[in-house]
Scaffold this active site. Structure first.
Site, short mmCIF file in Angstrom:
data_model
loop_
_atom_site.label_atom_id
_atom_site.label_comp_id
_atom_site.label_asym_id
_atom_site.label_seq_id
_atom_site.Cartn_x
_atom_site.Cartn_y
_atom_site.Cartn_z
NE ARG A 63 -2.66 0.63 3.53
CZ ARG A 63 -2.01 1.21 4.55
NH1 ARG A 63 -1.56 2.45 4.44
NH2 ARG A 63 -1.81 0.56 5.67
CE1 TYR A 116 -16.09 9.55 -16.80
CE2 TYR A 116 -15.83 9.83 -14.44
CZ TYR A 116 -16.13 9.03 -15.52
OH TYR A 116 -16.46 7.73 -15.33
CG ASP A 187 -9.21 14.40 -16.86
OD1 ASP A 187 -8.52 13.73 -17.66
OD2 ASP A 187 -10.23 13.96 -16.30
C1 LIG Z 1 -13.23 7.91 -17.43
C2 LIG Z 1 -12.79 9.27 -17.05
C3 LIG Z 1 -12.52 9.61 -15.72
C4 LIG Z 1 -12.73 8.64 -14.58
O1 LIG Z 1 -11.86 7.58 -14.68
P1 LIG Z 1 -12.16 6.09 -14.10
O2 LIG Z 1 -10.95 5.34 -14.54
O3 LIG Z 1 -13.44 5.63 -14.71
O4 LIG Z 1 -12.27 6.24 -12.63
C5 LIG Z 1 -12.06 10.90 -15.45
N1 LIG Z 1 -11.90 11.80 -16.44
C6 LIG Z 1 -12.16 11.51 -17.72
C7 LIG Z 1 -11.97 12.56 -18.76
C8 LIG Z 1 -12.63 10.24 -18.08
O5 LIG Z 1 -12.90 9.96 -19.35
#
Ligand SMILES: *Cc1c(COP(=O)(O)O)cnc(C)c1O
Length: 398
Positions: A63, A116, A187
């Site tokens: 962890r 998202y 992101d």
């Molecule tokens: C899918 C996605 C997420 C979340 O990711 P997970 O792996 O499903 O937890 C966050 N941001 C974007 C742009 C995504 O496409």
């Protein structure tokens, strides 16, 4: 040897110490093996001290850090050109941990409104429980100045927004963040470092759902954060505390996938542009949203920010008509599965209003530009001519 009874012999052979024998041999495995171990063994208590006090390298308990997670993170950091990277058990784990490392009760953040769904939910409903407020920018999305407060701790945006594939001017956002002395978190899931380097463009942290292109084969859930070692310190601390790091097997699969990131995303991008141009010229299609198209309002910014003439593999399009046509095309495209995710090897289709934006109110849908006649394509790695033929046939049937 004291372990000589049957049950004991089964336990005490071929264990971790076998690794020492391998290490002393004249060959190495060509690939990094999977370390399926929750914990590490030591010769004596001093060895544990040495690791805790950083006099020696080594792992203690998975962890707190593990070889396969570090191997995957090392490849991603090299791809990003970042000092460091961390991998998590999902994109949501990576993003929530990164954000929580930067805020405390009474703080505030400024975000793009187009997010998202899970991140939107986290910002609006979950951060509130911790006494953290979020202000959303308007559709211009770089207009941060009027929203910032003394308590503002970060600016958040996506590199390519979903589902309209808009690209914010990161230089402007990074300028605002610098002026305010706060980090910009981006992101970069839809772009990946093979299309855009968020950190080079001024972001302090890049966050990823590695479930998407970084993994790229629709077989793992994973997430990642990249940035400087200093900026990742707090994220690492919380990751150890919350225990949301990526497991050994999924880390190994992520590492394997990252080897081909450049090839895959290059092909996703080539195919994406071809499909976008095909759809834009089709009489049953009203509008295509893809930053590689000259018709996209984001094209100039994307062309400046993105690398190698690539614009990724994600696009949306509005059919002439509405819900009936959209539902009809989903049924008619037998060769393209309806998958409420993205970025696998195969071309897949999603219906934003029923999937990623299912829980948006009509007003929120209107603000996000999501309509009932709109479909989203995750353009895959197939032959582009085949993808076009399948789309052409499906469109002919509605
Ligand atoms: C899918 C996605 C997420 C979340 O990711 P997970 O792996 O499903 O937890 C966050 N941001 C974007 C742009 C995504 O496409």
């Amino acid at each position: 040897m004291t372990w000589d009874k049957f049950a004991s012999r089964l336990i005490h052979n071929g264990d971790g110490r076998f690794q020492l024998k391998l290490s002393a041999s004249a060959s190495l495995p060509e690939t990094f093996p999977v370390y399926l171990t929750s914990v590490f063994a030591f010769e004596d208590a001093e060895a544990v001290d040495d690791i805790y006090e950083k006099r020696a390298g080594g792992y203690l308990y998975s962890r707190l850090g593990s070889p396969n997670a570090d191997a995957a993170a090392a490849i991603l950091a090299a791809a990003e050109g970042s000092e460091d990277a961390l991998v998590f058990s999902s994109g949501m784990a990576a993003i929530t941990t990164a954000i929580l490392s930067l805020v405390r009760a009474g703080d505030h953040l400024v975000s793009s409104p187009v997010l998202y769904g899970g991140v939107h939910d986290f910002f609006v409903n979950e951060l509130k429980r911790f006494g953290v407020e979020v202000s959303f920018t308007g559709p211009g999305r770089e207009e941060v100045a009027g929203l910032a407060r003394p308590s503002t701790r970060l600016i958040y945006t996506e590199m390519i927004s979903n589902p309209l594939m808009e690209v914010p001017d990161l230089g402007r956002l990074a300028g605002e963040a610098r002026r305010l002395g706060i980090p910009l978190v981006v992101d970069n899931t839809f772009a990946t470092p093979a299309v855009a380097r968020a950190l080079d463009l001024g972001a302090d942290l890049a966050v990823y759902s590695a479930t998407k292109y970084l993994g790229g084969h629709s077989d793992i859930l994973a997430g990642a954060v990249t940035g400087s070692r200093e900026k990742l310190d707090g994220v690492r601390r919380l990751g150890k505390l919350y225990g949301n790091g990526l497991g050994a097997v999924d880390s190994w699969l992520l590492a394997r996938s990252l080897r081909t990131l450049d090839l895959r995303v290059g092909r996703h991008s080539e195919n994406g542009l071809k499909i976008a141009l095909f759809l834009e010229s089709h009489p049953k299609v009203e509008k295509v949203f893809y930053p590689g198209l000259a018709s996209s309002p984001s094209h100039p910014v994307a062309a400046r920010q993105f690398l190698g003439g690539r614009f990724g593999g994600m696009l949306s399009f509005n059919l002439r008509g509405g819900e009936k046509e959209a539902r009809g095309l989903i049924r008619a495209l037998a060769g393209i599965p309806f998958v409420p995710s993205l970025a696998g090897a195969a071309t897949t289709l999603s219906y934003s209003i029923k999937a990623s934006h299912r829980f948006y109110s009509p007003e929120e849908l209107a603000a996000a530009g999501v309509t009932a006649g709109q479909l989203r394509l995750s353009v895959g790695l197939e032959d582009a001519g085949d993808i076009i033929a399948v789309l052409e046939e499906g469109l002919g049937r509605i």
